[in-house]
Design a protein around this motif. Structure first.
Motif, PDB file in Angstrom:
ATOM      1  N   PRO A 163       0.795  -1.240   0.000  1.00 13.25           N
ATOM      2  CA  PRO A 163       0.000   0.000   0.000  1.00 13.25           C
ATOM      3  C   PRO A 163       0.824   1.285   0.000  1.00 13.25           C
ATOM      4  O   PRO A 163       0.564   2.195  -0.791  1.00 13.25           O
ATOM      5  N   ALA A 164       1.811   1.382   0.895  1.00 12.93           N
ATOM      6  CA  ALA A 164       2.602   2.614   0.960  1.00 12.93           C
ATOM      7  C   ALA A 164       3.369   2.848  -0.336  1.00 12.93           C
ATOM      8  O   ALA A 164       3.520   3.993  -0.779  1.00 12.93           O
ATOM      9  N   ASP A 165       3.867   1.768  -0.945  1.00 10.85           N
ATOM     10  CA  ASP A 165       4.588   1.898  -2.212  1.00 10.85           C
ATOM     11  C   ASP A 165       3.681   2.481  -3.285  1.00 10.85           C
ATOM     12  O   ASP A 165       4.068   3.380  -4.049  1.00 10.85           O
ATOM     13  N   LEU A 166       2.463   1.941  -3.354  1.00 12.15           N
ATOM     14  CA  LEU A 166       1.542   2.342  -4.409  1.00 12.15           C
ATOM     15  C   LEU A 166       1.129   3.799  -4.245  1.00 12.15           C
ATOM     16  O   LEU A 166       1.118   4.569  -5.220  1.00 12.15           O
ATOM     17  N   VAL A 167       0.802   4.193  -3.028  1.00 14.48           N
ATOM     18  CA  VAL A 167       0.405   5.581  -2.787  1.00 14.48           C
ATOM     19  C   VAL A 167       1.557   6.531  -3.083  1.00 14.48           C
ATOM     20  O   VAL A 167       1.374   7.585  -3.705  1.00 14.48           O
ATOM     21  N   ARG A 168       2.765   6.157  -2.658  1.00  6.97           N
ATOM     22  CA  ARG A 168       3.932   7.005  -2.913  1.00  6.97           C
ATOM     23  C   ARG A 168       4.160   7.170  -4.412  1.00  6.97           C
ATOM     24  O   ARG A 168       4.457   8.279  -4.892  1.00  6.97           O
ATOM     25  N   PHE A 169       4.019   6.092  -5.186  1.00  7.03           N
ATOM     26  CA  PHE A 169       4.259   6.153  -6.628  1.00  7.03           C
ATOM     27  C   PHE A 169       3.184   6.994  -7.319  1.00  7.03           C
ATOM     28  O   PHE A 169       3.492   7.790  -8.216  1.00  7.03           O
ATOM     29  N   VAL A 170       1.936   6.823  -6.915  1.00  7.05           N
ATOM     30  CA  VAL A 170       0.857   7.616  -7.518  1.00  7.05           C
ATOM     31  C   VAL A 170       1.049   9.095  -7.199  1.00  7.05           C
ATOM     32  O   VAL A 170       0.859   9.964  -8.059  1.00  7.05           O
TER      33      VAL A 170
END
Length: 371
Positions: free
Chosen positions: A60-67
């Motif tokens: 989750p944190a990876d995805l939010v950071r990338f978006v």
């Protein structure tokens, strides 16, 4: 012979997802905005894209950071809501902690703008690369993160150290926080050895955000090494993967964040003093400042680690050596091929001197020799 008619969502996806033009995006968004009955399927398909990201190794944190890095706030809120909606089954305490940080409220906007944001987000999710999974090897378990009360206490101590204007107070607060982290890590290592627990190293990802991300990655690497962890930086995706045992991963996250706050505050103050003296400082000053800060902090942390190992006696030293080997092996399995990166743009002598001085003032001296 008859066939079912494609749904509005399918037609919108066909028009917009596989083409990069604004015209295609407008066409797909118009279809979705005109059909409220398509909303449920649109959300379900979004959850499927999110689930696909998990299969590619993302969290989750990876995805939010990338978006956040690639798109805008409306997309961040949209993907956060999709993540919370999709994550119905528990995937561990670290995953749960990431979910707690998310704002699950979907964005409020008109139908066309919402559909446009959804299609832009799905375009991005569709093209996500695969990254290294953070799963623990089969047959072993990762220790649970530290007790939340201890983390709360450590965070409070570091926050006070960052905020105080009195160096002696900051040093005492940071010393106590680091003492708690070190004590917990040692206790966990000895307990695992005495009970023959089959715990194993794990990994976490920590964002390394621009600007000056190379110097920040060097700082994170220094903090990781001092806490018996290894760090591998992914420049393209804006994070470092830190490999280590759970208590040490927690220590790396907390200490890196605190030192980065201290470095940023010191850099701002030093730059203001340079400007007051009539000397203009720009990107090269900041880059050189952070590079020197990371380099000097690395030396200080390495020295502190060496003194701890030298003071270790009895059953502790072989336990720590065994853990070092386990961490190195786990990193090799996750990253069989890595390359070194040179730190460029370090050309400002004043920036280097100020950064080194700030590192000397940073509060990292708190770890006492192991009794």
């Amino acid at each position: 012979m008859s066939s079912s008619k494609p749904s509005t969502v399918e037609r919108a996806f066909e028009a917009a997802l596989y083409a990069d033009s604004d015209a295609a995006l407008d066409t797909g968004a118009s279809m979705l905005a005109a059909d409220p009955a398509a909303d449920t399927e649109l959300a379900r398909r979004g959850e499927e894209f999110v689930a696909g990201a998990w299969r590619r190794g993302w969290q989750p944190a990876d995805l939010v950071r990338f978006v956040r890095r690639e798109l805008e706030d409306v997309h961040v809120r949209l993907v956060s809501a999709l993540i919370v909606s999709e994550s119905r089954e528990p995937r561990g305490s670290r995953w749960a902690a990431q979910l707690e940080e998310l704002d699950a409220q979907p964005p409020r906007t008109d139908r066309f703008s919402y559909a446009t944001a959804a299609l832009e987000l799905y375009r991005l999710l569709l093209r996500l690369p695969s990254i290294e999974p953070l799963d623990v090897p089969a047959g072993t378990t990762a220790a649970a993160p530290q007790d939340s009360r201890m983390l709360t206490r450590i965070r409070a101590l570091l926050a006070k150290a960052e905020a105080t204007g009195f160096p002696e107070e900051a040093e005492a607060l940071s010393a106590k926080a680091q003492e708690l982290m070190a004590r917990h890590s040692i206790d966990e290592a000895l307990l695992a050895a005495r009970t023959h627990a089959k715990d194993a190293p794990g990994a976490c990802r920590i964002g390394v955000e621009p600007p000056y991300e190379t110097a920040k990655a060097v700082l994170l690497d220094a903090v990781a090494g001092a806490n018996r962890c290894r760090a591998v930086w992914n420049d393209d995706l804006g994070f470092s993967t830190v490999v280590g045992f759970e208590p040490d991963l927690e220590a790396v996250e907390l200490l890196y964040t605190s030192l980065l706050v201290q470095a940023t505050a010191a850099m701002t103050k030093a730059e203001a003093a340079q400007r007051a003296g009539g000397r203009k400082r720009t990107k090269t000053f900041r880059q050189s400042f952070l590079a020197a800060y990371a380099h000097r902090i690395g030396d200080r942390l390495a020295s502190a680690t060496e003194s701890q190992v030298t003071a270790a006696e009895g059953e502790l030293l072989p336990v720590l050596v065994a853990r070092d080997v386990a961490v190195a092996d786990h990193m090799e399995r996750m990253f069989p091929q890595t390359v070194t990166t040179r730190l460029r743009g370090v050309t400002d002598a004043a920036g280097w001197e100020e950064g080194a001085a700030a590192a000397d003032r940073a509060q990292v001296r708190g770890r006492r020799p192991i009794p």
